[in-house]
Each structure stands twice: as structure tokens, then as C-alpha cells.
Design a protein around this motif. Structure first.
Motif, PDB file in Angstrom:
ATOM      1  N   ILE B   6       0.838  -1.198   0.000  1.00  0.00           N
ATOM      2  CA  ILE B   6       0.000   0.000   0.000  1.00  0.00           C
ATOM      3  C   ILE B   6       0.874   1.249   0.000  1.00  0.00           C
ATOM      4  O   ILE B   6       0.621   2.213  -0.720  1.00  0.00           O
ATOM      5  CB  ILE B   6      -0.959  -0.012   1.215  1.00  0.00           C
ATOM      6  CG1 ILE B   6      -1.940  -1.177   1.075  1.00  0.00           C
ATOM      7  CG2 ILE B   6      -1.725   1.297   1.321  1.00  0.00           C
ATOM      8  CD1 ILE B   6      -2.860  -1.365   2.254  1.00  0.00           C
ATOM      9  N   GLU B 206     -14.273  10.766  -2.600  1.00  0.00           N
ATOM     10  CA  GLU B 206     -15.603  10.211  -2.374  1.00  0.00           C
ATOM     11  C   GLU B 206     -15.683   8.769  -2.880  1.00  0.00           C
ATOM     12  O   GLU B 206     -16.182   7.875  -2.192  1.00  0.00           O
ATOM     13  CB  GLU B 206     -16.613  11.093  -3.114  1.00  0.00           C
ATOM     14  CG  GLU B 206     -18.050  10.815  -2.747  1.00  0.00           C
ATOM     15  CD  GLU B 206     -19.009  11.415  -3.766  1.00  0.00           C
ATOM     16  OE1 GLU B 206     -18.640  12.392  -4.444  1.00  0.00           O
ATOM     17  OE2 GLU B 206     -20.115  10.864  -3.892  1.00  0.00           O
ATOM     18  N   ILE B 207     -15.173   8.549  -4.087  1.00  0.00           N
ATOM     19  CA  ILE B 207     -15.235   7.203  -4.668  1.00  0.00           C
ATOM     20  C   ILE B 207     -14.394   6.235  -3.843  1.00  0.00           C
ATOM     21  O   ILE B 207     -14.809   5.108  -3.562  1.00  0.00           O
ATOM     22  CB  ILE B 207     -14.762   7.232  -6.142  1.00  0.00           C
ATOM     23  CG1 ILE B 207     -15.772   8.019  -6.979  1.00  0.00           C
ATOM     24  CG2 ILE B 207     -14.606   5.826  -6.681  1.00  0.00           C
ATOM     25  CD1 ILE B 207     -15.341   8.282  -8.395  1.00  0.00           C
ATOM     26  N   LYS B 208     -13.234   6.689  -3.434  1.00  0.00           N
ATOM     27  CA  LYS B 208     -12.389   5.822  -2.607  1.00  0.00           C
ATOM     28  C   LYS B 208     -13.114   5.405  -1.332  1.00  0.00           C
ATOM     29  O   LYS B 208     -13.045   4.262  -0.904  1.00  0.00           O
ATOM     30  CB  LYS B 208     -11.079   6.532  -2.252  1.00  0.00           C
ATOM     31  CG  LYS B 208     -10.089   6.523  -3.393  1.00  0.00           C
ATOM     32  CD  LYS B 208      -8.792   7.177  -2.999  1.00  0.00           C
ATOM     33  CE  LYS B 208      -7.775   7.038  -4.129  1.00  0.00           C
ATOM     34  NZ  LYS B 208      -6.544   7.756  -3.813  1.00  0.00           N
ATOM     35  N   ARG B 209     -13.817   6.383  -0.744  1.00  0.00           N
ATOM     36  CA  ARG B 209     -14.571   6.078   0.471  1.00  0.00           C
ATOM     37  C   ARG B 209     -15.663   5.050   0.183  1.00  0.00           C
ATOM     38  O   ARG B 209     -15.890   4.127   0.956  1.00  0.00           O
ATOM     39  CB  ARG B 209     -15.213   7.344   1.023  1.00  0.00           C
ATOM     40  CG  ARG B 209     -14.384   8.050   2.072  1.00  0.00           C
ATOM     41  CD  ARG B 209     -14.946   9.423   2.374  1.00  0.00           C
ATOM     42  NE  ARG B 209     -16.405   9.422   2.522  1.00  0.00           N
ATOM     43  CZ  ARG B 209     -17.047   9.019   3.589  1.00  0.00           C
ATOM     44  NH1 ARG B 209     -16.385   8.614   4.627  1.00  0.00           N
ATOM     45  NH2 ARG B 209     -18.346   9.053   3.631  1.00  0.00           N
ATOM     46  N   LEU B 210     -16.302   5.213  -0.974  1.00  0.00           N
ATOM     47  CA  LEU B 210     -17.418   4.325  -1.298  1.00  0.00           C
ATOM     48  C   LEU B 210     -16.965   2.899  -1.579  1.00  0.00           C
ATOM     49  O   LEU B 210     -17.683   1.956  -1.299  1.00  0.00           O
ATOM     50  CB  LEU B 210     -18.202   4.873  -2.498  1.00  0.00           C
ATOM     51  CG  LEU B 210     -19.069   6.089  -2.183  1.00  0.00           C
ATOM     52  CD1 LEU B 210     -19.632   6.695  -3.446  1.00  0.00           C
ATOM     53  CD2 LEU B 210     -20.201   5.719  -1.226  1.00  0.00           C
ATOM     54  N   VAL B 211     -15.784   2.749  -2.163  1.00  0.00           N
ATOM     55  CA  VAL B 211     -15.344   1.384  -2.446  1.00  0.00           C
ATOM     56  C   VAL B 211     -14.648   0.752  -1.248  1.00  0.00           C
ATOM     57  O   VAL B 211     -14.137  -0.353  -1.346  1.00  0.00           O
ATOM     58  CB  VAL B 211     -14.426   1.290  -3.693  1.00  0.00           C
ATOM     59  CG1 VAL B 211     -15.144   1.792  -4.923  1.00  0.00           C
ATOM     60  CG2 VAL B 211     -13.118   2.004  -3.468  1.00  0.00           C
ATOM     61  N   GLY B 212     -14.626   1.467  -0.134  1.00  0.00           N
ATOM     62  CA  GLY B 212     -14.141   0.834   1.087  1.00  0.00           C
ATOM     63  C   GLY B 212     -12.674   1.058   1.386  1.00  0.00           C
ATOM     64  O   GLY B 212     -12.004   0.181   1.916  1.00  0.00           O
ATOM     65  N   ALA B 213     -12.177   2.246   1.021  1.00  0.00           N
ATOM     66  CA  ALA B 213     -10.807   2.565   1.421  1.00  0.00           C
ATOM     67  C   ALA B 213     -10.854   3.144   2.825  1.00  0.00           C
ATOM     68  O   ALA B 213     -11.739   3.933   3.141  1.00  0.00           O
ATOM     69  CB  ALA B 213     -10.210   3.583   0.456  1.00  0.00           C
ATOM     70  N   SER B 214      -9.924   2.733   3.665  1.00  0.00           N
ATOM     71  CA  SER B 214      -9.893   3.289   5.016  1.00  0.00           C
ATOM     72  C   SER B 214      -9.427   4.739   4.930  1.00  0.00           C
ATOM     73  O   SER B 214      -8.767   5.137   3.975  1.00  0.00           O
ATOM     74  CB  SER B 214      -8.952   2.481   5.897  1.00  0.00           C
ATOM     75  OG  SER B 214      -7.635   2.603   5.432  1.00  0.00           O
ATOM     76  N   ASN B 215      -9.796   5.507   5.935  1.00  0.00           N
ATOM     77  CA  ASN B 215      -9.386   6.907   5.951  1.00  0.00           C
ATOM     78  C   ASN B 215      -7.878   7.040   5.813  1.00  0.00           C
ATOM     79  O   ASN B 215      -7.374   7.906   5.122  1.00  0.00           O
ATOM     80  CB  ASN B 215      -9.833   7.571   7.255  1.00  0.00           C
ATOM     81  CG  ASN B 215     -11.310   7.895   7.225  1.00  0.00           C
ATOM     82  OD1 ASN B 215     -11.906   7.989   6.151  1.00  0.00           O
ATOM     83  ND2 ASN B 215     -11.905   8.049   8.388  1.00  0.00           N
ATOM     84  N   SER B 217      -5.770   5.058   4.308  1.00  0.00           N
ATOM     85  CA  SER B 217      -5.222   4.822   2.976  1.00  0.00           C
ATOM     86  C   SER B 217      -5.655   5.891   1.976  1.00  0.00           C
ATOM     87  O   SER B 217      -5.022   6.076   0.949  1.00  0.00           O
ATOM     88  CB  SER B 217      -5.585   3.421   2.473  1.00  0.00           C
ATOM     89  OG  SER B 217      -6.972   3.292   2.361  1.00  0.00           O
ATOM     90  N   ILE B 218      -6.716   6.629   2.304  1.00  0.00           N
ATOM     91  CA  ILE B 218      -7.080   7.770   1.457  1.00  0.00           C
ATOM     92  C   ILE B 218      -6.135   8.936   1.732  1.00  0.00           C
ATOM     93  O   ILE B 218      -5.681   9.629   0.842  1.00  0.00           O
ATOM     94  CB  ILE B 218      -8.543   8.209   1.712  1.00  0.00           C
ATOM     95  CG1 ILE B 218      -9.511   7.111   1.287  1.00  0.00           C
ATOM     96  CG2 ILE B 218      -8.861   9.488   0.951  1.00  0.00           C
ATOM     97  CD1 ILE B 218     -10.956   7.392   1.626  1.00  0.00           C
TER      98      ILE B 218
END
Lengths: 248, 299
Positions: B6, B206-215, B217-218
Motif C-alpha cells: 500500500i 468520495e469514490i475511494k470512500r465508497l469502495v471501502g478505502a480506510s481513511n 489509505s485515502i
């Protein structure tokens, strides 16, 4: 066993608007359910609560044994990894190819490259986009873009696929194709929930239909009972579709 | 292994984002550059002033003039008495003859006058140059020396040095405040500049959050991006520090206005300043990014 269980769910927005009143709903594992309702009926709020974009003010929402309402904000991603979400506007990243758009979710989870590749290609194959993995979103048709979005949603083999008006931007023919894809995914064991305005699709698919009106479940047509009750003749359902066509 | 994968991905993404959003990156970088330049100037100024104070303090001497009719024994006796005073660090003796020689070298005019003197006519005094341990107590020490019998006069720069020290102290404190406030201001500027760059990438977050990225890793690619911005922003200030200061030092010969205001040697001074600048740049860049992206994460 209910996969999704909603008990006395209530949602009041900070502005004081109540969107959902004491809503109860059960959806079984492997179900395919449409959620319909007029604009402002609360259906968007309902599914936003399912993927925990909104938090229920009162009541319980349990998905696969997880108390969604009790999830802390920073733990929400753990829920999101177990479900796929598809939107009307696709929400693809324009600078990434179809392949990259699907793969980046898995990469963010830290999966090894080989596994990412395998799963991504499998998902793109399932939605019928094997030939277009290297295309950018603006080189794809609306239907193809939505397929990419579906591939992204299912790439991590979620138990639940939530689709928020997946065909809202697509023509009739393409819409049906998308629905076929969703049906295939459903047949593979994934629970699918589709919010839609499209009466044609609902009629043709012959699946469970949940009508939301003013924040409550007004009608719930089980699969199989559909043939006997031509539900599009139902006054409330008619109203739901008409309102939508006028209002949007 | 997973964390490493990562991290590698996020470093790659962070770098990519700097390049992809070049105009906005440029805004952040120039913002860091300008402030770091000011920080560099203030820091160099402040450290030099500190150096002046230190060298002047080190040079503090009480010049003790002895009556001319004293014998060598008496002079030694006085020396012993001075040595007993607590604050005295060292004593050097200079005979009036030596002083006359030194003065001859200082200027042509002195030379002409002094060569005309015979040894007995020399009007100068034999002196002890007394160095003190603590320059703050210099006036006390001078008073004590004055009371010793056989001492004609005691001199130690009195008022002039005291006020000079006060001025330097004030300048130093002002510069420190300037450095700190500049760093704080930059941090805010960076937060805002990076906020703009992130605003244009709101959808991505927003998309990263929706596909399940942890805060985490965003956030990580943004923080790494901030690190690169800070690093790039500190290039110019570092070069300016190294070359401009060395050049200035050479031009002035390391001396400012008067021989007792000495500049700090450029090496390794400029390198230390450079390292501090890079570290400030990186920290401010990372902090700015991290603060800016917070707004778009539900934490």
C-alpha cells in the motif's frame, strides 16, 4: 435467515426533515429486490443508510450480522468492503482505464498484484467488457461505463450489491442489458437491491418490489405474487412512477 | 507485506498527483518556497546576532591600568589579588612597551609620535587584561579590582557594551518570533492551497470512500504528496542559503561594520540551516495536506 433487517428505523435530518418513519424491512440472502417510490419518498435515504452514508436516527439496521448504525465513522470502510455500490452517474475516475477503475479498489486493500489482476479481469469478463479493459471512461458508452462500475462493485465478491438508479442515465435497451448483468450476479449468490424509476424494467424482471411512500414501506410485492397482481395497475405504484417522470 | 504494498502504491500516487495537478502543485510549492526563504533569512539573521553576542561576550575584558611607579613585585602582588576574585577567568599582562609597539602598527600617525618617545617618557600604563567568566557580573568585578591598591584605572566598555547587548538580545528575540510566526503562517497557507487542490479531487476521495478505502489509505497519498511539495518547495531556499550566504560571507570577509561583529563561518552553518529548512518544508507540507484532506473524510 434475513440478511438485511431493518427495525423501526427513523431518520431525521439535522434540518428537522423526517425522511424515514419507523420503517421495518427484511431482505433474505440471495434476494433480488427493487425499491421504488416517488421523489422525496425516502428511498434514497433508505439505501444511503444501508451503506452507512447516512446514519439512522433511531432503530436498528443489521446487514449480515453487522449493526450498521453502531459503526464508527472510521470503521465504515469495513462495511463498504463487504458490499458493492452502483450509482446512476457511474462515479468512475476519468483518468483511469476500465481496468484501473476496477483494480484500484483492490489495490487500496493491499492485495498482491496477481490477485488484483485475476479478480479484476474476472469481474470485467462477467459484465461483458473483456475487450475494453484498456479504454478510458470517455471512450465507453453509458452502458459500458455502468458495466465498469458494476465490475468495480462486485470485484471483491460482496454479499450485497446496492444499485442506486443504475439505469437512470441509460436508454431502454441498455437498461435491460444492465439488468441482465445484475441478474447474473444475483444468480451467483449476491443479494441485489435496485432503486429505480423505470416501470418497464420492474415489470420485465418479475422480482420483489418494495414501494416506499412518505418514509414508510407502503407495499411489498413478493416474487411470484407479481403474476397475479399486475402491480403496475396499482394506483399507488402508478402514482410513484408518474410523479417521478414529472418531477425529474 | 500488505502495508508495504500500500505504501509503495501511495508513494507512486503521491508523486503522480504532484505532476498531474502541476499548476496547483506549483502554487503550493511557490508558497512554501517564499515562506522558507523568509524563514531562512530570519534564521540566518537570528543565528548571526546570537553569534555577535557570544563573540562580544567572549571578548569582554577588564583593562586594568596600574600606577606607573610600581615595582615588578608589587605588580605580581596585584595580579595575585585579582586572581582571587571569583569571576576572574584569566589575566594577561601587557607592559607599556608592548602596548606602544602595538599602537605603532595601528597607524602611521601613532607610529610617528610613539617613535619619538624614549622608554622613560612612555606615558602609557602597564596593564592587566582580565577576562571574566560571567559577563553579566562584569561591573561588580571591575569595582572589586578598582579597590586594589596600586590600580590607577579600570575600563570595560561600560554603557556601550551593555546597551549593545540589550539591542542584540531584542533583535534576536524578534527574529525568533518572526521565524515561528512565519512557520505558522506557512502552515495555514499550505493548508488552504492544498485544500484547493483537494477540492478538485473531491470526487476521487468520495469514490475511494465508497469502495471501502480506510481513511488512512485515502489520506496517505495526500500526505506523501505534501511531503514532495515541501521537499520541492525547499530547493530554492536551500540553494539561496548555501550560495547567497557563502557569497555574502566572502564579500564582507566575514566581518560586518566593525571587526568585532563577526559573521558565522558558512560551513557547516549553511548545511545545518538547509537541513532545518528541508525539515520545516516537509513537516509543513505533510501537516497541510493531512489537515486539508480531513475535511473530506468523515472521521
Amino acid at each position: 435467515m434475513e440478511f438485511i433487517k431493518l427495525r423501526n428505523v427513523e431518520k431525521v435530518y439535522p434540518t428537522g426533515v423526517t425522511a424515514i418513519y419507523g420503517l421495518n424491512l427484511d431482505i433474505k440472502k440471495g434476494d433480488f429486490a427493487f425499491i421504488i417510490g416517488a421523489s422525496g419518498s425516502g428511498k434514497s435515504t433508505l439505501i444511503k443508510m444501508l451503506y452507512r452514508e447516512e446514519k439512522a436516527t433511531n432503530g436498528e439496521i443489521i446487514i449480515g450480522g453487522v449493526q450498521v448504525g453502531r459503526l464508527k465513522n472510521r470503521k465504515v470502510y469495513k462495511l463498504r468492503r463487504k458490499l458493492g455500490i452502483v450509482f446512476q452517474d457511474f462515479k468512475l475516475l476519468p483518468r483511469l482505464t476500465a481496468y484501473e477503475n476496477v483494480a484500484f479498489a483492490l489495490e487500496m486493500y493491499g492485495l498482491p498484484k496477481d490477485e488484483v489482476r485475476m479478480k479484476t479481469l474476472k469481474a470485467l469478463d462477467l459484465v461483458g467488457l473483456k475487450e475494453k479493459v484498456k479504454s478510458y471512461p470517455n471512450e465507453l458508452s453509458g452502458g459500458e461505463q455502468q458495466r465498469v462500475a458494476i465490475a468495480r462493485a462486485i470485484v471483491n465478491a460482496p454479499k450485497l450489491l446496492i444499485c442506486d438508479e443504475p439505469t437512470g442515465n441509460l436508454d431502454k435497451k441498455t437498461s435491460l442489458e444492465i439488468m441482465k448483468v445484475l441478474e447474473v450476479i444475483n444468480n451467483l449468490g449476491t443479494t441485489v437491491i435496485v432503486v429505480t424509476h423505470d416501470s418497464d424494467i420492474v415489470n420485465k424482471m418479475k422480482k420483489r418490489v418494495i414501494l416506499i411512500d412518505q418514509g414508510r414501506v407502503k407495499k411489498d410485492f413478493e416474487k411470484g405474487t407479481y403474476d397475479k397482481n399486475d402491480f403496475t395497475k396499482d394506483e399507488d405504484v402508478q402514482k410513484a412512477f408518474v410523479k417521478n417522470e414529472d418531477g425529474e | 507485506m500488505k502495508t508495504f504494498r500500500i505504501l509503495v502504491r501511495n508513494i507512486r500516487d503521491g508523486l503522480k498527483n504532484v505532476v498531474r495537478n502541476l499548476s496547483l502543485s506549483f502554487a503550493s510549492i511557490s508558497c512554501i518556497t517564499v515562506t522558507l526563504l523568509l524563514v531562512a533569512v530570519s534564521m540566518i539573521g537570528s543565528l548571526n546576532v546570537e553569534n555577535f553576542t557570544k563573540t562580544i561576550r567572549d571578548d569582554f575584558t577588564i583593562v586594568t591600568y596600574m600606577n606607573n611607579e610600581l615595582t615588578e613585585d608589587q605588580e605580581n602582588e596585584i595580579k595575585a589579588q585579582i586572581q582571587k576574585i571569583n569571576n576572574v577567568e584569566s589575566i594577561t599582562f601587557e607592559s607599556k612597551k608592548e602596548i606602544a609597539e602595538q599602537m605603532k602598527e595601528e597607524s602611521e600617525v601613532f607610529n610617528n609620535i610613539i617613535t619619538s618617545w624614549s622608554d622613560s617618557e612612555n606615558p602609557l600604563y602597564d596593564t592587566f587584561k582580565v577576562k571574566v567568566k560571567d559577563s553579566e557580573k562584569i561591573s561588580d568585578t571591575a569595582e572589586k579590582i578598582k579597590k586594589i591598591e596600586g590600580i590607577a584605572q579600570v575600563k570595560y566598555g561600560e554603557g556601550m557594551i551593555d546597551s549593545l547587548m540589550t539591542i542584540f538580545n531584542i533583535i534576536e528575540k524578534i527574529l525568533i518570533v518572526v521565524v515561528i510566526s512565519l512557520v505558522v503562517v506557512t502552515a495555514f497557507l499550505i493548508v488552504n492551497t492544498i485544500k484547493i487542490t483537494i477540492f478538485s479531487r473531491q470526487e476521487e476521495v468520495e469514490i475511494k470512500r465508497l469502495v471501502g478505502a480506510s481513511n488512512f489509505s485515502i489520506k496517505q497519498p495526500f500526505v506523501i504528496e505534501g511531503l514532495f511539495l515541501g521537499l520541492l518547495g525547499s530547493i530554492v531556499p536551500v540553494l539561496v542559503t548555501i550560495y547567497a550566504y557563502s557569497f555574502f560571507y566572502e564579500k564582507t570577509g566575514g566581518i560586518l561594520f566593525s571587526h568585532f561583529i563577526k559573521l558565522v563561518d558558512p560551513y557547516p552553518f549553511v548545511f545545518i540551516i538547509s537541513i532545518i529548512l528541508v525539515v520545516i518544508g516537509i513537516i509543513v507540507g505533510m501537516f497541510g495536506s493531512s489537515r486539508a484532506v480531513r475535511r473530506y473524510l468523515k472521521i
